[in-house]
Enzyme design. Structure first.
Site, short mmCIF file in Angstrom:
data_model
loop_
_atom_site.label_atom_id
_atom_site.label_comp_id
_atom_site.label_asym_id
_atom_site.label_seq_id
_atom_site.Cartn_x
_atom_site.Cartn_y
_atom_site.Cartn_z
N CYS A 154 34.97 48.09 48.66
CA CYS A 154 34.69 48.33 47.24
C CYS A 154 33.25 47.94 46.89
O CYS A 154 32.91 46.76 46.89
CB CYS A 154 35.70 47.55 46.41
SG CYS A 154 35.27 47.36 44.69
N CYS A 207 32.82 45.63 43.89
CA CYS A 207 33.29 44.27 44.23
C CYS A 207 32.15 43.48 44.87
O CYS A 207 31.96 42.30 44.56
CB CYS A 207 34.46 44.33 45.21
SG CYS A 207 35.93 45.14 44.57
#
Length: 108
Positions: free
Chosen positions: A31, A34
């Site tokens: 991600c 993230c």
């Protein structure tokens, strides 16, 4: 690193039974947002030591916990206090916004 890595097996102990309010960062290796949010979360964890506990849950390594809390996208941040969900945010945010959100959530 001041945040604690939490798995399905220690989530209850580290989060639900914690003495302090807990910010849980649900994330994944793949991600992009993230990875951008991680250093921000780490800085906030250091700034708020003693006020909140910050933990990270990798949704790929701990699949049961995100599913239990209905995590549909990452990053998702949830503030827990006394074992209950106080507030949830999905997506990244700047540090000042993150700090304000956490402080307002833990005051309730």
């Amino acid at each position: 690193m001041t945040s604690v890595v939490v798995t399905d097996s220690n989530f209850e102990t580290e989060v639900l039974k914690a003495d302090l309010p807990v910010v849980v960062d649900f994330w994944a290796e793949w991600c992009g947002p993230c990875k951008t949010l991680t250093p921000v979360v780490e800085e906030v964890a250091e700034e708020l030591v003693g006020k909140v506990k910050v933990v990270k849950v990798n949704i790929d390594d701990a699949p049961e916990t995100p599913s239990k809390y209905g995590i549909r996208g990452v990053p998702t941040l949830i503030v827990f206090k006394e074992g209950k969900i106080i507030d949830t945010r999905v997506g990244g945010m700047p540090k000042n916004q993150l700090v304000e959100w956490i402080k307002s959530a833990i005051q309730t």
